[in-house]
Design an enzyme around this catalytic site. Structure first.
Site, PDB file in Angstrom:
ATOM      1  N   HIS A  84     114.888 -51.970  -1.696  1.00 17.18           N
ATOM      2  CA  HIS A  84     114.757 -53.260  -1.716  1.00 17.18           C
ATOM      3  C   HIS A  84     114.646 -54.066  -3.116  1.00 17.18           C
ATOM      4  O   HIS A  84     113.749 -53.107  -3.741  1.00 17.18           O
ATOM      5  CB  HIS A  84     113.456 -53.483  -0.867  1.00 17.18           C
ATOM      6  CG  HIS A  84     113.433 -53.430   0.618  1.00 17.18           C
ATOM      7  ND1 HIS A  84     113.645 -52.390   1.296  1.00 17.18           N
ATOM      8  CD2 HIS A  84     113.466 -54.568   1.533  1.00 17.18           C
ATOM      9  CE1 HIS A  84     113.642 -52.494   2.433  1.00 17.18           C
ATOM     10  NE2 HIS A  84     113.568 -53.689   2.823  1.00 17.18           N
ATOM     11  N   ASN A 120     112.044 -44.740  -6.159  1.00 16.71           N
ATOM     12  CA  ASN A 120     111.779 -45.715  -5.040  1.00 16.71           C
ATOM     13  C   ASN A 120     110.393 -45.446  -4.245  1.00 16.71           C
ATOM     14  O   ASN A 120     109.730 -46.506  -4.061  1.00 16.71           O
ATOM     15  CB  ASN A 120     113.066 -45.781  -4.159  1.00 16.71           C
ATOM     16  CG  ASN A 120     112.808 -46.784  -2.984  1.00 16.71           C
ATOM     17  OD1 ASN A 120     112.391 -47.978  -3.310  1.00 16.71           O
ATOM     18  ND2 ASN A 120     113.256 -46.532  -1.663  1.00 16.71           N
TER      19      ASN A 120
END
Lengths: 428, 428
Positions: free
Chosen positions: B124, B156
């Site tokens: 994201h 991430n």
């Protein structure tokens, strides 16, 4: 009766004034336009309170429109409209000078110094020689929004120049020629051995790692942080439109070469991709024909969407494109064909039956007579592949010297295009 | 007198009607809006007769706005507005699913299948956990216009997740936090030996070839021609704005950690760049501080132009940024520092005096106490470097498990973020 007129006059003033006030102050369509993105998207969102990030700019000039990308410091696309008149005027490129575009923030644009000593030409996307109808139009093609670093010898000064000539001579067969030109960065496929595969992306897959991966490698010129990307390839999409032509030939001269006339009312379409590198002058242009659909996907760009947004039109031309490409590839020597397949791996070659035909004729030489005859564009879509017009034959290698192709602008366009950026002193 | 009124009434009708007709039919501001590009550029040019090429799209969602690039099939930038309320709601990411954005032409967008077996997470840009105020807002962060392929383990799911936490906790010190996140592709510098130098760019320079060149290499995932580029780095630009805050602390809770309050009326600014790769959890965040000016140039993007378009404001924060980066770099081991310098060569390290300070302390360990004290942001510009708020300290490594940071949304946000795309069967 006099009162009636008086009242009417006052009423017109009040009504018009009120309407004007309403539309200009209350709705403010002109004074304070709402922030909208392309396609009319509303950009009023709290996240954008401090402004919308800017990443590119569109510049509109007499002869062309350019979208310029702030990250690669290259044009994204440059669109031209070419007519017989636009490339046969008296404008002279000796009077033109390259200039940084005044509307591009210098932090986000290429500089003249970036090209000095880089080994690359300052390559025009919209060629200067297409815009000879006024000195101003020609001068404007020297804005750096129209410029990308191109390999000089063997490409910008040679094969690409002949290709540009080919494109503008399409005004022989259609009164309105539209061209979009731009850079590409195409990855290539690398085989991985088992050991390396596990490391790609930091994690292997459940069923063992992948056996190949796609990688892009390309150079940049200039100085950080404002580097200029060197494209791996360039594209041109051409559209030769006969629909507004009168009955006679568009240029009112006999077409050069052995061109077939486009059917009246038809639109000729072609997409081409070439490597940013020296090209053997004997390579047939048809080897660089690509399906528009594939080009759109690797470029991330829709071309002529108002006409070719209809997928059936693209498909009609792309069937023929695959055939022309196969025909062109078949004229290459085996090692040339292998090189081209690798350089164009991201634009996969035509599938199955067409590919088999090509492989079967792999021992053939360069003679055009031996090339398999590509299929005609399927009828009914109103679109014809541009190669049907003149078999995608480039002008001869020596067209600069011979001034072949006729017309007042024959030899002049190419004369000084080979001037690369001057070399910088050692101290750069 | 009656005639006067009659005439007036008729006049108003005629005047208003005429004005309306003129504005709506002759100028047609609403019925057929003129084609304009960003910044209101007129796009009525013969070259664009068959449509304006499209290369990107801007999508406006409840919690964020994303500009999506059709060539890299990545977001260009994603802008968010974060408040204490926006990240402390009850929305649950277990109910959300990744989806291809319905407004993106499938030919130009990443596909769910592109990530399967790629080894990369669907990362994201606007974190789901920033948008817990409604399930809809959270669900929308799973549109692929908000997603980029990120290294999972060590990035991430770890360092980048702690960094996202750091950013949203800035609502402790300012009522309105604005964040722009996006991918980068940074070239590195390669030394050339004399033999190789001549071949670069196809032509040598007059005074011998260059001794180094800038090259970018990065992977792509998915299938041609619609490949998805894997960024080499990611950026975040944060802006913590106290100007609309009431007298009390924005979040009405004591700030977490040892945060210094931002001066009322001040704006905290910071720019960060991290490699898309596993990061040692002990690396100080300040080592990833970059000057905004340099980031804007390598990203080719202007951030918060309405506030930071003023070069003096950028410069004020960037003086401090150089100091923070030097301080962070000084805490690295020598080989780590060398690695980082190479990975960030396109974002040159702070110049001269600052660099010397860092080199002098090169034998120091990781203790924050030994770090040189970076300079304060010069006063008077209304801008403060964000690191002055909490010394750019990341939340601890185990904040997911401990649920530290308080509030209802403490541990939930990170729980399932580590789920990478499922591996594909062998037959892909």
């Amino acid at each position: 009766m006099r009162n009636l007129f008086l009242g009417f006059g006052a009423g017109v003033a009040v009504g018009a004034g009120g309407c004007y006030l309403y539309l200009s102050v209350v709705q403010k369509p002109y004074a304070a336009p709402r922030r909208v993105g392309r396609g009319g998207v509303e950009l009023d969102h709290p996240a954008l309170k401090h402004g919308v990030p800017e990443t590119d700019i569109i510049r509109v000039y007499e002869g062309y429109v350019a979208a310029y990308d702030y990250r690669t410091r290259n044009p994204k696309w440059v669109a031209e409209h070419i007519t017989p008149a636009s490339w046969t005027g008296e404008a002279n490129r000796e009077r033109s000078e390259f200039f940084p575009d005044p509307e591009v923030d210098p932090r986000f644009g290429a500089k003249l110094s970036d090209f000095r000593g880089s080994g690359y030409d300052r390559g025009h996307m919209a060629p200067a020689a297409n815009h000879k109808d006024s000195q101003k139009a020609m001068d404007q093609t020297f804005s750096l929004v129209n410029i990308s670093p191109q390999a000089g010898k063997g490409f910008n000064r040679d094969y690409w120049a002949r290709f540009e000539r080919f494109v503008k001579e399409l005004t022989d067969v259609a009164g309105n020629v539209y061209v979009i030109t731009g850079p590409l960065w195409l990855p290539t496929q690398q085989q991985l051995d088992d050991a390396a595969a596990g490391g790609a992306g930091g994690a292997g897959t459940a069923n063992g790692g992948p056996t190949s991966k796609w990688t892009l490698t390309h150079d940049w010129i200039g100085k950080p942080p404002g580097l200029v990307a060197v494209p791996t390839h360039y594209f041109k999409v051409v559209l030769a439109d006969t629909r507004d032509d009168s009955g006679s030939n568009a240029s009112k001269q006999p077409p050069r070469g052995n061109k077939q006339p486009l059917p009246r009312g038809a639109v000729g379409v072609g997409a081409f991709v070439m490597p940013n590198a020296p090209i053997d002058p004997r390579t047939p242009l048809s080897a660089y024909v690509v399906p528009l659909e594939d080009l759109e996907q690797v470029a991330g760009t829709s071309f002529f969407p108002a006409l070719l947004g209809d997928a059936r039109r693209r498909e009609a031309a792309d069937v023929a494109a695959a055939g022309w490409r196969a025909a062109g590839m078949s004229q290459l020597k085996p090692f040339e064909r292998l090189n081209m397949k690798q350089a164009f791996a991201a634009l996969p070659p035509p599938a199955s039956s067409m590919t088999i035909d090509v492989e079967a004729s792999s021992s053939s030489g360069r003679s055009a007579a031996e090339a398999p005859r590509p299929p005609k564009t399927p009828a009914g879509s109103g679109v014809v592949h541009i190669c049907e017009v003149n078999a995608c034959k480039l002008p001869p290698v020596d067209f600069f010297q011979r001034g072949s192709g006729g017309g007042g602008g024959g030899g002049g366009g190419g004369g000084s295009r080979g001037s690369s950026a001057p070399a910088s002193p050692r101290s750069r």
